[in-house]
Design a protein around this motif. Structure first.
Motif, PDB file in Angstrom:
ATOM      1  N   GLU A  13       0.820  -1.223   0.000  1.00  0.00           N
ATOM      2  CA  GLU A  13       0.000   0.000   0.000  1.00  0.00           C
ATOM      3  C   GLU A  13       0.853   1.272   0.000  1.00  0.00           C
ATOM      4  O   GLU A  13       0.322   2.373  -0.146  1.00  0.00           O
ATOM      5  CB  GLU A  13      -0.930   0.025   1.224  1.00  0.00           C
ATOM      6  CG  GLU A  13      -1.912  -1.118   1.293  1.00  0.00           C
ATOM      7  CD  GLU A  13      -3.182  -0.849   0.487  1.00  0.00           C
ATOM      8  OE1 GLU A  13      -3.229   0.129  -0.293  1.00  0.00           O
ATOM      9  OE2 GLU A  13      -4.125  -1.636   0.641  1.00  0.00           O
ATOM     10  N   ASP A  43      10.737  -5.856   1.612  1.00  0.00           N
ATOM     11  CA  ASP A  43      11.750  -4.850   1.216  1.00  0.00           C
ATOM     12  C   ASP A  43      12.530  -4.109   2.300  1.00  0.00           C
ATOM     13  O   ASP A  43      12.011  -3.214   2.949  1.00  0.00           O
ATOM     14  CB  ASP A  43      11.155  -3.789   0.266  1.00  0.00           C
ATOM     15  CG  ASP A  43       9.698  -3.459   0.581  1.00  0.00           C
ATOM     16  OD1 ASP A  43       8.876  -4.370   0.460  1.00  0.00           O
ATOM     17  OD2 ASP A  43       9.411  -2.314   0.946  1.00  0.00           O
ATOM     18  N   SER A 136       2.388  -5.954   6.804  1.00  0.00           N
ATOM     19  CA  SER A 136       0.946  -5.721   6.913  1.00  0.00           C
ATOM     20  C   SER A 136       0.207  -6.840   7.650  1.00  0.00           C
ATOM     21  O   SER A 136      -1.017  -6.868   7.649  1.00  0.00           O
ATOM     22  CB  SER A 136       0.354  -5.507   5.518  1.00  0.00           C
ATOM     23  OG  SER A 136       0.699  -6.612   4.717  1.00  0.00           O
ATOM     24  N   LEU A 216       3.530   9.599  -7.494  1.00  0.00           N
ATOM     25  CA  LEU A 216       4.585  10.427  -8.089  1.00  0.00           C
ATOM     26  C   LEU A 216       4.586  10.328  -9.605  1.00  0.00           C
ATOM     27  O   LEU A 216       4.409   9.250 -10.173  1.00  0.00           O
ATOM     28  CB  LEU A 216       5.937   9.979  -7.541  1.00  0.00           C
ATOM     29  CG  LEU A 216       6.200  10.511  -6.146  1.00  0.00           C
ATOM     30  CD1 LEU A 216       7.102   9.572  -5.393  1.00  0.00           C
ATOM     31  CD2 LEU A 216       6.793  11.915  -6.225  1.00  0.00           C
TER      32      LEU A 216
HETATM   33  N1  LIG Z   1       2.862   7.721  -3.829  1.00  0.00           N
HETATM   34  C1  LIG Z   1       3.548   6.882  -4.618  1.00  0.00           C
HETATM   35  N2  LIG Z   1       3.972   7.286  -5.842  1.00  0.00           N
HETATM   36  C2  LIG Z   1       4.667   6.449  -6.642  1.00  0.00           C
HETATM   37  N3  LIG Z   1       4.997   5.202  -6.315  1.00  0.00           N
HETATM   38  C3  LIG Z   1       4.614   4.731  -5.111  1.00  0.00           C
HETATM   39  C4  LIG Z   1       3.869   5.551  -4.195  1.00  0.00           C
HETATM   40  N4  LIG Z   1       3.627   4.817  -3.087  1.00  0.00           N
HETATM   41  C5  LIG Z   1       4.184   3.616  -3.286  1.00  0.00           C
HETATM   42  N5  LIG Z   1       4.775   3.550  -4.505  1.00  0.00           N
HETATM   43  C6  LIG Z   1       5.475   2.382  -5.072  1.00  0.00           C
HETATM   44  O1  LIG Z   1       4.639   1.243  -4.908  1.00  0.00           O
HETATM   45  C7  LIG Z   1       5.395   0.103  -4.531  1.00  0.00           C
HETATM   46  C8  LIG Z   1       4.899  -0.441  -3.186  1.00  0.00           C
HETATM   47  O2  LIG Z   1       5.165   0.526  -2.185  1.00  0.00           O
HETATM   48  P1  LIG Z   1       5.846   0.136  -0.798  1.00  0.00           P
HETATM   49  O3  LIG Z   1       6.953  -0.813  -0.977  1.00  0.00           O
HETATM   50  O4  LIG Z   1       6.133   1.410  -0.102  1.00  0.00           O
HETATM   51  O5  LIG Z   1       4.599  -0.597  -0.112  1.00  0.00           O
HETATM   52  P2  LIG Z   1       4.572  -1.408   1.269  1.00  0.00           P
HETATM   53  O6  LIG Z   1       3.232  -1.176   1.869  1.00  0.00           O
HETATM   54  O7  LIG Z   1       5.751  -1.057   2.070  1.00  0.00           O
HETATM   55  O8  LIG Z   1       4.686  -2.904   0.754  1.00  0.00           O
HETATM   56  P3  LIG Z   1       4.947  -4.235   1.664  1.00  0.00           P
HETATM   57  O9  LIG Z   1       3.629  -4.577   2.297  1.00  0.00           O
HETATM   58  O10 LIG Z   1       5.397  -5.248   0.679  1.00  0.00           O
HETATM   59  O11 LIG Z   1       6.004  -3.863   2.669  1.00  0.00           O
HETATM   60  C9  LIG Z   1       6.848   0.551  -4.490  1.00  0.00           C
HETATM   61  O12 LIG Z   1       7.458   0.261  -5.705  1.00  0.00           O
HETATM   62  C10 LIG Z   1       6.744   2.047  -4.295  1.00  0.00           C
HETATM   63  O13 LIG Z   1       7.876   2.726  -4.822  1.00  0.00           O
END
Ligand SMILES: Nc1ncnc2c1ncn2[C@@H]1O[C@H](COP(=O)(O)OP(=O)(O)OP(=O)(O)O)[C@@H](O)[C@H]1O
Ligand SMILES: [Mg+2]
Length: 252
Positions: A13, A43, A136, A216
């Protein structure tokens, strides 16, 4: 020290992105910030921020396990000096407790107590803000972080199933006597107009929506070789994104 947990109901998310950008922005404003990646499932921040993969959370957990042979968890205190050995420094000065993938830790019967010991020790450090990235899952080790945090940010979009799952999750926690009063919603991406409105989300969940982070623009995304050390808030071209991050921090 203000402790902020960044969490979500589903994977991917945007927790890691938002945790990192909130931490980076606060640090760049002249504060001392510690970003703790307590997600040992996905990650690692070490990669996200171009830092070496060690020392990391796993090293700290091993040393806590060693200490636990002689002391109960609540009595395990690491000095600032000793704790600093587990931290990495990003080029902004931001301190990072990084985490490598170590899925086996989820099967450790004492993982929740160990994670609580980590968080309690980090909270003793003389920083202005501690931002904790999580996985999560609705596991015990995440529930102890809920307990320890001043604010819990739920990162999500406004899709109907997501709002429904959020409400189920909140009910489950409330049934277990967890307070959800300090929970706040951050919408990662501008709400889809055919899905649930912000007013409906707030009414149905009882939680405030404190920010909307735009997706972004691809032209302002880092190239593959600079992605590692890159913070989107450090690029003045990302005006809307920076304003969104700033707005969230103003509430916290
Ligand atoms: N606002 C945004 N604009 C552009 N890309 C985004 C944005 N938010 C997240 N992403 C991209 O979406 C993908 C998933 O985001 P992220 O890894 O932060 O999620 P997460 O919730 O930490 O995932 P996980 O549950 O696997 O830890 C990544 O490649 C991230 O760069
Ligand atoms: Mg993540």
């Amino acid at each position: 020290m203000k402790t902020i947990m960044v969490h979500s109901i589903h994977r991917g998310e945007g927790k890691t992105k938002i945790a990192k950008e909130l931490a980076g922005y606060t640090q760049m404003q002249g504060n001392q910030v510690l970003l703790a990646d307590l997600d040992f499932i996905t990650d690692p921040h070490s990669r996200a921020l171009g830092l070496p993969s060690s020392p990391n959370l796993e090293d700290l957990l091993k040393d806590i396990a060693e200490e636990a042979k002689n002391n109960p968890y609540f009595a395990i205190h690491f000095s600032e000096d000793r704790l600093s050995k587990y931290l990495l420094t990003h080029n902004t000065g931001l301190k990072v407790l990084s985490s490598e993938n170590a899925k086996y830790l989820a099967d450790d019967e004492e993982i929740a107590q160990k994670i609580r010991t980590v968080v309690r020790n980090l909270k003793q450090l003389p920083y202005d803000m501690l931002i904790i990235d999580t996985d999560s899952s609705n596991r015990d080790y995440n529930q102890v972080i809920l307990d320890e945090a001043d604010h819990v940010l739920i990162v999500m979009d406004n899709f109907r199933y997501n709002v429904k799952d959020l409400i189920l999750y909140l009910h489950k926690l409330q049934d277990m006597d967890y307070s959800t009063e300090n929970f706040k919603i951050v919408l990662n991406k501008v709400p889809d107009p055919v899905q649930v409105t912000i007013e409906e989300i707030e009414k149905e969940s009882g939680l405030p929506v404190i920010g909307i982070v735009p997706v972004l623009d691809k032209t302002y995304q880092p190239s593959a070789d600079t992605e590692n050390v890159y913070l989107n808030v450090a690029d003045p071209n990302n005006v809307d994104f920076i304003n969104a991050i700033k707005k969230i921090l103003d509430v916290l």
